[in-house]
Each structure stands twice: as structure tokens, then as C-alpha cells.
Design an enzyme around this catalytic site. Structure first.
Site, PDB file in Angstrom:
ATOM      1  N   GLU A   1      18.890 -45.705 118.402  1.00 27.74           N
ATOM      2  CA  GLU A   1      18.657 -44.300 118.037  1.00 27.74           C
ATOM      3  C   GLU A   1      19.323 -44.029 116.684  1.00 27.74           C
ATOM      4  O   GLU A   1      18.672 -43.668 115.716  1.00 27.74           O
ATOM      5  CB  GLU A   1      19.236 -43.376 119.126  1.00 27.74           C
ATOM      6  CG  GLU A   1      19.062 -41.890 118.842  1.00 27.74           C
ATOM      7  CD  GLU A   1      19.790 -40.995 119.857  1.00 27.74           C
ATOM      8  OE1 GLU A   1      20.796 -41.439 120.444  1.00 27.74           O
ATOM      9  OE2 GLU A   1      19.357 -39.840 120.038  1.00 27.74           O
TER      10      GLU A   1
ATOM     11  N   ASP B   1      15.070 -35.553 126.766  1.00 29.17           N
ATOM     12  CA  ASP B   1      16.453 -35.714 126.281  1.00 29.17           C
ATOM     13  C   ASP B   1      17.308 -34.476 126.574  1.00 29.17           C
ATOM     14  O   ASP B   1      18.231 -34.541 127.372  1.00 29.17           O
ATOM     15  CB  ASP B   1      16.498 -36.054 124.785  1.00 29.17           C
ATOM     16  CG  ASP B   1      17.729 -36.875 124.419  1.00 29.17           C
ATOM     17  OD1 ASP B   1      18.415 -37.384 125.336  1.00 29.17           O
ATOM     18  OD2 ASP B   1      18.003 -37.037 123.212  1.00 29.17           O
TER      19      ASP B   1
HETATM   20  O1  LIG Z   1      20.259 -38.437 122.297  1.00 28.11           O
HETATM   21  C1  LIG Z   1      21.463 -38.597 122.575  1.00 28.11           C
HETATM   22  N1  LIG Z   1      22.119 -39.674 122.116  1.00 28.11           N
HETATM   23  C2  LIG Z   1      23.415 -39.922 122.396  1.00 28.11           C
HETATM   24  N2  LIG Z   1      24.166 -39.096 123.146  1.00 28.11           N
HETATM   25  C3  LIG Z   1      23.566 -37.985 123.623  1.00 28.11           C
HETATM   26  C4  LIG Z   1      22.225 -37.679 123.374  1.00 28.11           C
HETATM   27  N3  LIG Z   1      21.941 -36.501 123.973  1.00 28.11           N
HETATM   28  C5  LIG Z   1      23.080 -36.096 124.576  1.00 28.11           C
HETATM   29  N4  LIG Z   1      24.066 -36.974 124.367  1.00 28.11           N
HETATM   30  C6  LIG Z   1      25.468 -36.892 124.805  1.00 28.11           C
HETATM   31  O2  LIG Z   1      25.535 -37.106 126.199  1.00 28.11           O
HETATM   32  C7  LIG Z   1      26.513 -36.247 126.737  1.00 28.11           C
HETATM   33  C8  LIG Z   1      26.407 -36.149 128.216  1.00 28.11           C
HETATM   34  O3  LIG Z   1      25.198 -35.601 128.634  1.00 28.11           O
HETATM   35  C9  LIG Z   1      26.310 -34.962 125.953  1.00 28.11           C
HETATM   36  O4  LIG Z   1      27.445 -34.122 126.034  1.00 28.11           O
HETATM   37  C10 LIG Z   1      26.082 -35.509 124.556  1.00 28.11           C
HETATM   38  O5  LIG Z   1      27.336 -35.710 123.908  1.00 28.11           O
HETATM   39 ZN   LIG Z   2      19.978 -39.061 125.630  1.00 30.29          ZN
END
Ligand SMILES: O=c1[nH]cnc2c1ncn2[C@@H]1O[C@H](CO)[C@@H](O)[C@H]1O
Ligand SMILES: [Zn+2]
Length: 349
Positions: free
Chosen positions: A208, A286
Site C-alpha cells: 500500500e 477499508d
Molecule cells: O489502509 C490502511 N492501512 C494501514 N493502516 C490502516 C488503514 N486503515 C486503517 N488503518 C489503521 O488500523 C487501525 C485499526 O483499525 C486504525 O486506527 C488505523 O490506524
Molecule cells: Zn486497512
């Protein structure tokens, strides 16, 4: 593809699956208003609309790190079991509203411990909310437990241990999320060993905000059964071939991927190419609030921006049901529902 009324009807009628949705990224602003009032917490705005700028990213978001800064705002309302349970229940309600029949919700229990909850308390609360949602709305659910990349290893080891205590009781997998570029996959090889040894499925956010090497490490080092996003797989043909040969599903989240700048724009979004190359592509939201999205919106964007057909959308849903961390009998029953609706709608599957 033009998203006309016929297509809109087909998208609404299709039974959907969302395998990658974060609990804390999908809190309704109305719920924040209510929780703040109950807890006596001062808010920067007193309408749901007024709260959105604090809970949502805009197209101006420049990176994953900036995207992740949005989560702080809601987490302070998610430090007690009742609120976690309620938000989980309401997420299943959101799923049902757009005909999502299977949803795997993920969250990081450690992010919910600042007022005294244990990891087990947080997991049990989320599971209660999902179960209640499942019973009320008829959506099948699973919970994925997240380790955050920036947390100390001792904390993450405890998170994995807690997840394993709920194996077979609603926790269906473990995950690694957070700042991918700052904390590459290779640092977490040992962390996931107990999961690998217990047969607990592992999915890893990879490809990502970092390149294909991180995807390779997630697969060969961490033992990922699935990959969160995997957008940057196209940067290395050898790793792409590995992922294809092993049939590892990609949990892609188009709008989030645009916002975090995993690719510069729709023209270079590889989802359709991956699908046509035989990769097991799935489409997911997401973060429904942070990314201002739903499955329906993701599909409409993919059709308008990447030229996906309704048949290709249906194929991604079948991929999701194949990739679900659920009992084979449950997967087959869900697939049979998809198959029969596709027949009714005249969509070849
Ligand atoms: O797309 C993403 N990539 C990486 N981390 C993410 C993404 N979306 C959310 N979180 C992380 O996952 C935690 C727990 O749900 C969120 O608090 C955020 O910091
Ligand atoms: Zn995610």
C-alpha cells in the site's frame, strides 16, 4: 462503463461481501455526537455534518500517514465495552443497508485500552456487537484482530495471544496495519509465529505505502493467507507471479488507495489488470467514514473509472466468498445465494 439505472439496480440487488473494513474507520458521526453527549466530551461541532471534516479525509490527502491521523478523533469514544459493541453493531447495520451478506470487521484491541479495558475485554465487546448485528440483520460476520506496526513487540505479542484465545469463537484472523513505510514487514516475522503454528489465518497490509518486497516478505516470511491492498504488486513481476501461483487473494480498497496515494490516480490503478491476469482480486471499503465510502460506491467508481463490467464486479464478490475466513459450508451457502441472484439478474458468473 456507464452506471445507468439498470446497472444501479443490479449493484443494489447483488449480495455483497466486505472483507476489509476497520471498525474505528467506520463510526457514524451521529454516534460520535451521542457518545460525546453521554460522556460529557466537548466536540468541535454539534452536527453530524460539522463533524465530518474531523472524521474524513479529502482528495488533498497526501499519504498513508496523513490518512492514519484521522483515526485519533474517534478512538477517544471507543474506550469502553458498550461503545465498542454499539459501533460494531451499527457497522453490521450499515452492511445490511446495502445488501452486504458477509463482512469481516477488523480492529486493533490495543487502541481501545487507554481507559482500562484489557485486550480480551475489547475483543469480547466487538464480538458481542457483531453477533447482535448478525442476529438482527442476517449478515454473516467475522472479527479480525490487528497488531499495529508502531506498537512495541511486547504489546503486539499480547494482542496475538488474546486473538488466539478467541480462535473458533468469532476471531477469524490476525492482521498487521499502520505505517507500512516506517515499519516494514520483515520486522514482524516472529510476531506472527504463534498464529502460524495455531493455524490462525494471517492477513497483512502490504504493498500500500511500500513496494513489492514488502508483499513478498508478508507472504513468505509472515505467512499471509491474504494481503491487505497489494496495490504495488505490479512493481515486480516475480512477486506478482508468486502471489498468483499461490492463489493469495488481494483485499483491494479503491477509494482508500486513491486517498493514501498508493497510486497517483485511477489511470494507473491496477485492479482490472490484476483481475484479468488471474489474481484473486476482492473489492472492499477499508474505512467507511474516513474514506466516505460503501461497497456500492466502490463498484460504481470501478465501473466509471476503470471500465469494470457488472460481470467482473460479480467475479470479485465470488472471489471474496472464496477467500472468506469462514467454514467451507458457510462459504458455499453464501456463494449459492450469489449464484442464484446472478441468474435472476442475468449476470454471468
Ligand atoms: O489502509 C490502511 N492501512 C494501514 N493502516 C490502516 C488503514 N486503515 C486503517 N488503518 C489503521 O488500523 C487501525 C485499526 O483499525 C486504525 O486506527 C488505523 O490506524
Ligand atoms: Zn486497512
Amino acid at each position: 462503463m456507464v452506471v445507468n439505472d439498470t446497472v444501479k439496480h443490479q449493484l443494489a440487488a447483488l449480495p455483497k461481501a466486505d472483507l476489509h473494513v476497520h471498525l474505528d474507520g467506520s463510526v457514524k458521526p451521529e454516534t460520535v455526537l451521542d457518545l460525546a453527549a453521554r460522556k460529557g466530551i466537548q466536540l468541535p461541532a454539534n452536527t453530524a455534518e460539522g463533524l465530518l471534516p474531523y472524521m474524513q479525509v479529502t482528495d488533498e490527502c497526501e499519504s498513508l500517514v496523513e490518512y492514519l491521523s484521522k483515526f485519533q478523533f474517534v478512538l477517544r469514544f471507543m474506550q469502553d465495552a458498550e461503545s465498542i459493541e454499539r459501533i460494531a453493531f451499527e457497522l453490521i447495520e450499515q452492511a445490511a443497508a446495502e445488501n452486504v451478506i458477509y463482512m469481516e470487521v477488523r480492529f486493533g484491541p490495543h487502541l481501545h485500552t487507554s481507559e482500562g479495558l484489557t485486550h480480551d475485554d475489547a475483543i469480547a465487546a466487538a464480538l458481542r456487537g457483531l453477533k447482535r448485528g448478525e442476529e438482527r440483520f442476517g449478515v454473516a460476520t467475522g472479527l479480525i484482530v490487528i497488531c499495529m506496526r508502531h506498537e512495541p513487540e511486547t504489546v503486539n505479542r499480547e494482542v496475538i495471544a488474546a486473538a488466539l484465545r478467541f480462535q473458533g469463537q468469532g476471531v477469524v484472523a490476525v492482521d498487521l496495519a499502520g505505517d507500512e513505510a516506517g515499519y516494514p514487514a520483515a520486522l514482524f516475522h516472529e510476531l506472527f509465529r504463534p498464529a502460524r503454528e495455531s493455524g490462525m489465518p494471517v492477513t497483512i497490509h502490504a504493498g500500500e505505502a511500500a513496494g513489492a518486497a514488502n508483499i513478498e516478505e508478508a507472504v513468505t516470511g509472515l505467512g499471509a493467507w491474504r494481503l491487505g491492498h497489494g496495490v504495488r504488486l505490479k512493481e515486480d513481476g516475480r512477486v506478482l507471479a508468486l502471489v498468483r501461483e499461490r492463489g493469495i487473494p488481494l483485499e483491494m480498497c479503491p477509494l482508500s488507495n486513491m486517498q493514501t496515494k498508493a497510486v497517483p490516480g485511477w489511470a494507473s490503478y491496477p485492479l482490472r489488470d490484476y483481475l484479468r491476469q488471474g489474481l484473486k482480486v476482492t473489492v472492499n471499503t477499508d474505512n467507511r467514514t474516513v474514506s466516505d465510502t460503501t461497497m456500492t460506491k466502490e463498484y460504481a467508481m470501478l465501473m466509471a473509472q476503470c471500465g469494470l463490467t457488472v460481470e467482473e464486479i460479480a467475479a470479485t464478490i465470488r472471489n471474496s466468498l472464496d477467500a472468506a475466513f469462514a467454514e467451507p459450508s458457510k462459504r458455499e451457502a453464501l456463494k449459492a445465494r450469489l449464484q442464484s441472484v446472478c441468474e435472476e439478474l442475468g449476470i454471468a458468473l
